[in-house]
Scaffold this motif. Structure first.
Motif, mmCIF file in Angstrom:
data_model
loop_
_atom_site.group_PDB
_atom_site.id
_atom_site.type_symbol
_atom_site.label_atom_id
_atom_site.label_comp_id
_atom_site.label_asym_id
_atom_site.label_seq_id
_atom_site.Cartn_x
_atom_site.Cartn_y
_atom_site.Cartn_z
ATOM 1 N N ARG A 40 48.655 27.742 26.303
ATOM 2 C CA ARG A 40 49.605 26.662 26.014
ATOM 3 C C ARG A 40 49.495 26.209 24.564
ATOM 4 O O ARG A 40 50.503 25.990 23.880
ATOM 5 N N ARG A 50 58.607 29.008 27.181
ATOM 6 C CA ARG A 50 58.060 29.796 28.283
ATOM 7 C C ARG A 50 58.998 30.951 28.640
ATOM 8 O O ARG A 50 58.550 32.032 29.012
ATOM 9 N N SER A 62 58.348 30.709 35.199
ATOM 10 C CA SER A 62 57.548 29.944 36.161
ATOM 11 C C SER A 62 56.126 30.492 36.254
ATOM 12 O O SER A 62 55.162 29.743 36.455
ATOM 13 N N THR A 65 54.261 28.999 33.472
ATOM 14 C CA THR A 65 53.939 27.606 33.807
ATOM 15 C C THR A 65 52.705 27.545 34.704
ATOM 16 O O THR A 65 51.779 26.762 34.473
ATOM 17 N N HIS A 66 52.689 28.386 35.739
ATOM 18 C CA HIS A 66 51.547 28.388 36.657
ATOM 19 C C HIS A 66 50.265 28.830 35.951
ATOM 20 O O HIS A 66 49.177 28.308 36.234
ATOM 21 N N GLU A 68 49.528 28.339 32.763
ATOM 22 C CA GLU A 68 49.099 27.243 31.903
ATOM 23 C C GLU A 68 48.491 26.098 32.699
ATOM 24 O O GLU A 68 47.615 25.380 32.206
ATOM 25 N N LEU A 69 48.952 25.921 33.938
ATOM 26 C CA LEU A 69 48.433 24.838 34.775
ATOM 27 C C LEU A 69 47.231 25.277 35.603
ATOM 28 O O LEU A 69 46.678 24.475 36.362
#
Length: 279
Positions: A40, A50, A62, A65-66, A68-69
């Motif tokens: 990130r 992204r 997506s 995103t997953h 990075e989280l």
């Protein structure tokens, strides 16, 4: 202060104690590094969306995103290389950041560090270690046998071998190698075996093709490469050096990995022990 039950109570009004009280926000900030957080940061620094990053890596936005989280498992080597490639094209990523990214993904980094980076890793303390070996020829080399540093004894024992040169190239192409090393052929065979083992340890990264093609111009190297089946080091192989008085000096050649958090497996020390009677 003490309450009625004799229990010591800490007041947040006491300035000297405020720094000892850790809030939930503070606890959240003190977390171990993660692949997603570094990804990130690198993405934000380059202002890459992204969607763009995912398209370059062949994955969905997506999925990024997953990642990075921290909601996904570790990505594959191919995905990490694709992510890095996109970010690096936007703005160069330092070798240190690249290495950190691959470490967090639990993957080996196939990229070869630049020689200048490896030479910079030879600290004054490491140079003093070479000097303390006195008459024993010694030096630091990278995984490709490029010379990073030599002590005075090595410069005298191996005329023509210099910092920035290559041990294998010197052995195979410099006629002074045959004069300096009475067991030059054995040394060349052992050195090719060490190179082969190191390339195998790095899973034959992209840089090895060009490097081997360069060495492969030598018919002798091609022959030794095809014959080399012993994949690891010369161990305690005895090599005979020729001194200035044309005297044969037996040397016990030792090869060690030098610990380096930044460049693991890339720096080695070659030490020729001349006092074979020492414990």
């Amino acid at each position: 202060m003490t309450n009625r039950q004799g229990v010591v109570a800490i007041s947040i009004e006491q300035p000297e104690l405020r720094g000892l009280l850790v809030s939930d926000v503070d606890r959240a900030a003190v977390q171990p590094p993660s692949f997603g957080a570094v990804l990130r940061r690198l993405r934000d620094e380059r202002r890459v969306s992204r969607e763009r990053l995912g398209m370059a890596a062949g994955v969905s936005a997506s999925y990024i995103t997953h990642l990075e989280l921290g909601r996904r498992g570790r990505p594959t080597q191919a995905v990490v290389e694709a992510l890095f490639g996109c970010l690096n094209r936007v703005h160069p990523v330092s070798h240190r950041s690249r290495r950190f990214l691959f470490d967090l993904a639990g993957l080996p980094d196939p990229a070869a560090p630049e020689l200048d980076e490896l030479r910079a890793a030879i600290t004054p303390a490491k140079l003093r270690r070479l000097d303390r070996l006195g008459p024993d020829p010694a030096g630091y080399f990278d995984a490709r046998w490029h010379v990073l540093a030599l002590n005075d004894a090595a410069r005298q024992a191996f005329p023509g071998l210099t910092v920035g040169g290559n041990w294998l190239t010197w052995l195979l192409a410099d006629p002074r190698a045959r004069t300096a090393l009475l067991d030059r052929d054995a040394a060349a065979r052992a050195s090719v075996g060490v190179l082969r083992a190191r390339l195998a340890a790095f899973d034959v990264p992209d840089w090895s093709g060009e490097f081997l093609a360069e060495l492969g111009r030598s018919p002798e190297f091609r022959r030794l490469w095809s014959q080399s089946q012993d994949l690891e080091s010369p161990g305690d192989r005895i090599v005979r050096l020729r001194d200035r008085m044309d005297t044969s000096i037996p040397v016990d050649v030792q090869l060690y990995d030098v610990e380096s958090a930044r460049y693991p497996g890339w720096i080695r020390m070659l030490w020729g022990m001349t006092d074979l009677d020492a414990d």
